[in-house]
Design a protein around this motif. Structure first.
Motif, PDB file in Angstrom:
ATOM      1  N   ASP A  53       0.831  -1.206   0.000  1.00  0.00           N
ATOM      2  CA  ASP A  53       0.000   0.000   0.000  1.00  0.00           C
ATOM      3  C   ASP A  53       0.864   1.254   0.000  1.00  0.00           C
ATOM      4  O   ASP A  53       0.567   2.235  -0.685  1.00  0.00           O
ATOM      5  N   GLU A  54       1.941   1.225   0.788  1.00  0.00           N
ATOM      6  CA  GLU A  54       2.843   2.371   0.853  1.00  0.00           C
ATOM      7  C   GLU A  54       3.480   2.637  -0.503  1.00  0.00           C
ATOM      8  O   GLU A  54       3.570   3.792  -0.947  1.00  0.00           O
ATOM      9  N   ILE A  55       3.905   1.580  -1.198  1.00  0.00           N
ATOM     10  CA  ILE A  55       4.515   1.723  -2.522  1.00  0.00           C
ATOM     11  C   ILE A  55       3.490   2.232  -3.534  1.00  0.00           C
ATOM     12  O   ILE A  55       3.822   3.035  -4.413  1.00  0.00           O
ATOM     13  N   ALA A  56       2.254   1.796  -3.417  1.00  0.00           N
ATOM     14  CA  ALA A  56       1.214   2.283  -4.329  1.00  0.00           C
ATOM     15  C   ALA A  56       1.031   3.794  -4.180  1.00  0.00           C
ATOM     16  O   ALA A  56       0.788   4.497  -5.166  1.00  0.00           O
ATOM     17  N   ARG A  57       1.175   4.306  -2.953  1.00  0.00           N
ATOM     18  CA  ARG A  57       1.026   5.750  -2.717  1.00  0.00           C
ATOM     19  C   ARG A  57       2.281   6.529  -3.097  1.00  0.00           C
ATOM     20  O   ARG A  57       2.199   7.661  -3.555  1.00  0.00           O
ATOM     21  N   ASP A  58       3.457   5.941  -2.860  1.00  0.00           N
ATOM     22  CA  ASP A  58       4.731   6.612  -3.168  1.00  0.00           C
ATOM     23  C   ASP A  58       5.755   5.542  -3.529  1.00  0.00           C
ATOM     24  O   ASP A  58       6.252   4.824  -2.659  1.00  0.00           O
ATOM     25  N   PRO A  59       6.089   5.419  -4.820  1.00  0.00           N
ATOM     26  CA  PRO A  59       6.975   4.334  -5.261  1.00  0.00           C
ATOM     27  C   PRO A  59       8.462   4.549  -4.983  1.00  0.00           C
ATOM     28  O   PRO A  59       9.269   3.666  -5.268  1.00  0.00           O
ATOM     29  N   HIS A  60       8.852   5.693  -4.421  1.00  0.00           N
ATOM     30  CA  HIS A  60      10.261   5.943  -4.129  1.00  0.00           C
ATOM     31  C   HIS A  60      10.688   5.129  -2.907  1.00  0.00           C
ATOM     32  O   HIS A  60      10.063   5.227  -1.848  1.00  0.00           O
ATOM     33  N   VAL A  61      11.728   4.321  -3.075  1.00  0.00           N
ATOM     34  CA  VAL A  61      12.204   3.453  -1.994  1.00  0.00           C
ATOM     35  C   VAL A  61      13.713   3.561  -1.851  1.00  0.00           C
ATOM     36  O   VAL A  61      14.406   4.075  -2.731  1.00  0.00           O
ATOM     37  N   CYS A  62      14.188   3.034  -0.740  1.00  0.00           N
ATOM     38  CA  CYS A  62      15.623   2.910  -0.493  1.00  0.00           C
ATOM     39  C   CYS A  62      15.891   1.469  -0.073  1.00  0.00           C
ATOM     40  O   CYS A  62      15.142   0.897   0.719  1.00  0.00           O
ATOM     41  N   LEU A  63      16.931   0.893  -0.631  1.00  0.00           N
ATOM     42  CA  LEU A  63      17.396  -0.435  -0.234  1.00  0.00           C
ATOM     43  C   LEU A  63      18.747  -0.253   0.447  1.00  0.00           C
ATOM     44  O   LEU A  63      19.641   0.379  -0.112  1.00  0.00           O
ATOM     45  N   ALA A  64      18.911  -0.808   1.639  1.00  0.00           N
ATOM     46  CA  ALA A  64      20.164  -0.713   2.380  1.00  0.00           C
ATOM     47  C   ALA A  64      20.704  -2.116   2.614  1.00  0.00           C
ATOM     48  O   ALA A  64      20.115  -2.903   3.360  1.00  0.00           O
ATOM     49  N   PHE A  65      21.803  -2.433   1.939  1.00  0.00           N
ATOM     50  CA  PHE A  65      22.485  -3.715   2.079  1.00  0.00           C
ATOM     51  C   PHE A  65      23.661  -3.521   3.022  1.00  0.00           C
ATOM     52  O   PHE A  65      24.411  -2.554   2.887  1.00  0.00           O
ATOM     53  N   ALA A  66      23.857  -4.444   3.972  1.00  0.00           N
ATOM     54  CA  ALA A  66      24.952  -4.299   4.929  1.00  0.00           C
ATOM     55  C   ALA A  66      25.556  -5.654   5.266  1.00  0.00           C
ATOM     56  O   ALA A  66      24.847  -6.576   5.658  1.00  0.00           O
ATOM     57  N   ASP A  67      26.850  -5.753   5.108  1.00  0.00           N
ATOM     58  CA  ASP A  67      27.618  -6.900   5.573  1.00  0.00           C
ATOM     59  C   ASP A  67      28.640  -6.345   6.549  1.00  0.00           C
ATOM     60  O   ASP A  67      29.732  -5.933   6.159  1.00  0.00           O
ATOM     61  N   SER A  68      28.265  -6.269   7.823  1.00  0.00           N
ATOM     62  CA  SER A  68      29.131  -5.631   8.814  1.00  0.00           C
ATOM     63  C   SER A  68      30.427  -6.418   9.033  1.00  0.00           C
ATOM     64  O   SER A  68      31.464  -5.821   9.309  1.00  0.00           O
ATOM     65  N   ARG A  69      30.374  -7.722   8.888  1.00  0.00           N
ATOM     66  CA  ARG A  69      31.607  -8.516   9.052  1.00  0.00           C
ATOM     67  C   ARG A  69      32.612  -8.187   7.962  1.00  0.00           C
ATOM     68  O   ARG A  69      33.804  -8.091   8.223  1.00  0.00           O
ATOM     69  N   GLY A  70      32.123  -8.047   6.741  1.00  0.00           N
ATOM     70  CA  GLY A  70      33.013  -7.727   5.623  1.00  0.00           C
ATOM     71  C   GLY A  70      33.198  -6.244   5.392  1.00  0.00           C
ATOM     72  O   GLY A  70      33.925  -5.840   4.496  1.00  0.00           O
ATOM     73  N   GLN A  71      32.513  -5.418   6.221  1.00  0.00           N
ATOM     74  CA  GLN A  71      32.588  -3.961   6.080  1.00  0.00           C
ATOM     75  C   GLN A  71      32.198  -3.504   4.675  1.00  0.00           C
ATOM     76  O   GLN A  71      32.848  -2.667   4.059  1.00  0.00           O
ATOM     77  N   THR A  72      31.090  -4.070   4.171  1.00  0.00           N
ATOM     78  CA  THR A  72      30.557  -3.750   2.857  1.00  0.00           C
ATOM     79  C   THR A  72      29.138  -3.223   3.017  1.00  0.00           C
ATOM     80  O   THR A  72      28.324  -3.854   3.689  1.00  0.00           O
ATOM     81  N   TYR A  73      28.859  -2.072   2.388  1.00  0.00           N
ATOM     82  CA  TYR A  73      27.546  -1.452   2.511  1.00  0.00           C
ATOM     83  C   TYR A  73      27.135  -0.853   1.171  1.00  0.00           C
ATOM     84  O   TYR A  73      27.970  -0.304   0.452  1.00  0.00           O
ATOM     85  N   VAL A  74      25.845  -0.953   0.855  1.00  0.00           N
ATOM     86  CA  VAL A  74      25.286  -0.320  -0.341  1.00  0.00           C
ATOM     87  C   VAL A  74      23.955   0.309   0.049  1.00  0.00           C
ATOM     88  O   VAL A  74      23.128  -0.326   0.694  1.00  0.00           O
ATOM     89  N   SER A  75      23.762   1.553  -0.358  1.00  0.00           N
ATOM     90  CA  SER A  75      22.480   2.223  -0.214  1.00  0.00           C
ATOM     91  C   SER A  75      22.023   2.594  -1.623  1.00  0.00           C
ATOM     92  O   SER A  75      22.750   3.268  -2.353  1.00  0.00           O
ATOM     93  N   LEU A  76      20.838   2.121  -1.991  1.00  0.00           N
ATOM     94  CA  LEU A  76      20.330   2.323  -3.342  1.00  0.00           C
ATOM     95  C   LEU A  76      18.960   2.981  -3.286  1.00  0.00           C
ATOM     96  O   LEU A  76      18.119   2.589  -2.484  1.00  0.00           O
ATOM     97  N   THR A  77      18.746   3.987  -4.124  1.00  0.00           N
ATOM     98  CA  THR A  77      17.424   4.578  -4.255  1.00  0.00           C
ATOM     99  C   THR A  77      16.841   4.162  -5.595  1.00  0.00           C
ATOM    100  O   THR A  77      17.573   3.943  -6.562  1.00  0.00           O
ATOM    101  N   GLY A  78      15.528   4.031  -5.617  1.00  0.00           N
ATOM    102  CA  GLY A  78      14.881   3.632  -6.862  1.00  0.00           C
ATOM    103  C   GLY A  78      13.380   3.754  -6.763  1.00  0.00           C
ATOM    104  O   GLY A  78      12.842   4.283  -5.784  1.00  0.00           O
ATOM    105  N   ARG A  79      12.727   3.248  -7.789  1.00  0.00           N
ATOM    106  CA  ARG A  79      11.264   3.244  -7.851  1.00  0.00           C
ATOM    107  C   ARG A  79      10.798   1.802  -7.810  1.00  0.00           C
ATOM    108  O   ARG A  79      11.348   0.942  -8.497  1.00  0.00           O
ATOM    109  N   ALA A  80       9.760   1.575  -7.011  1.00  0.00           N
ATOM    110  CA  ALA A  80       9.243   0.221  -6.824  1.00  0.00           C
ATOM    111  C   ALA A  80       7.877   0.079  -7.471  1.00  0.00           C
ATOM    112  O   ALA A  80       7.115   1.037  -7.581  1.00  0.00           O
TER     113      ALA A  80
END
Length: 163
Positions: free
Chosen positions: A62-89
């Motif tokens: 329902d939230e995506i239907a009202r506003d398709p802008h999203v953020c995906l946050a990937f985190a591997d704290s052990r490997g010290q790897t992080y990705v933050s991605l913005t997009g439309r869902a």
């Protein structure tokens, strides 16, 4: 290296890091509030998309239907790897794609790929930022050395990437 080659290399790195991490926090807007929840990502560079199996009985759809802008946050704290991605869902029903993505973890949520509540959530990326460090131990050693020498530590790569 040309700017185009560097951009392609950075995009390749983002896709690879997302694929490696696999689980992300999906953040959506609920009016003025932001909500995040963990999701298992199916990273599909060839489709320029990150796919998820989702349930229409949950609020995120329902939230995506009202506003398709999203953020995906990937985190591997052990490997010290992080990705933050913005997009439309977008949420859709595609039984063939559901069957393609169906796996053991999905069995915890649905009876089978034909469950009438399953949908495909597709995120098309706009841009991303990544942080990729050499690892926790190396990072701590570099931070300690920087503190002693009163300098800034070189903790790996950080780039903003147009996707």
């Amino acid at each position: 290296m040309s700017d185009v080659s560097k951009d392609r290399q950075d995009a390749d790195k983002v896709w690879g890091l997302m694929e490696k991490v696999g689980i992300c926090m999906l953040a959506t807007r609920d009016g003025a509030e932001i909500r995040a929840r963990p999701m298992g990502a199916y990273v599909r560079r060839e489709e320029n998309a990150i796919l998820f199996l989702t349930d229409i009985r949950r609020h995120k759809d329902d939230e995506i239907a009202r506003d398709p802008h999203v953020c995906l946050a990937f985190a591997d704290s052990r490997g010290q790897t992080y990705v933050s991605l913005t997009g439309r869902a977008a949420v859709s029903y595609d039984l063939a794609k559901i069957k393609e993505l169906w796996s053991t973890p999905a069995k915890a949520w649905w009876d089978g790929p034909q469950d009438p509540n399953i949908r495909i959530l597709t995120v098309t990326p706009n841009d991303a930022e990544y942080w990729d460090s050499p690892g926790t131990v190396v990072s701590y050693v570099k931070m300690a050395a920087a503190a002693v020498t009163n300098t800034r530590p070189a903790l790996g790569d950080n780039r903003k990437v147009a996707m």
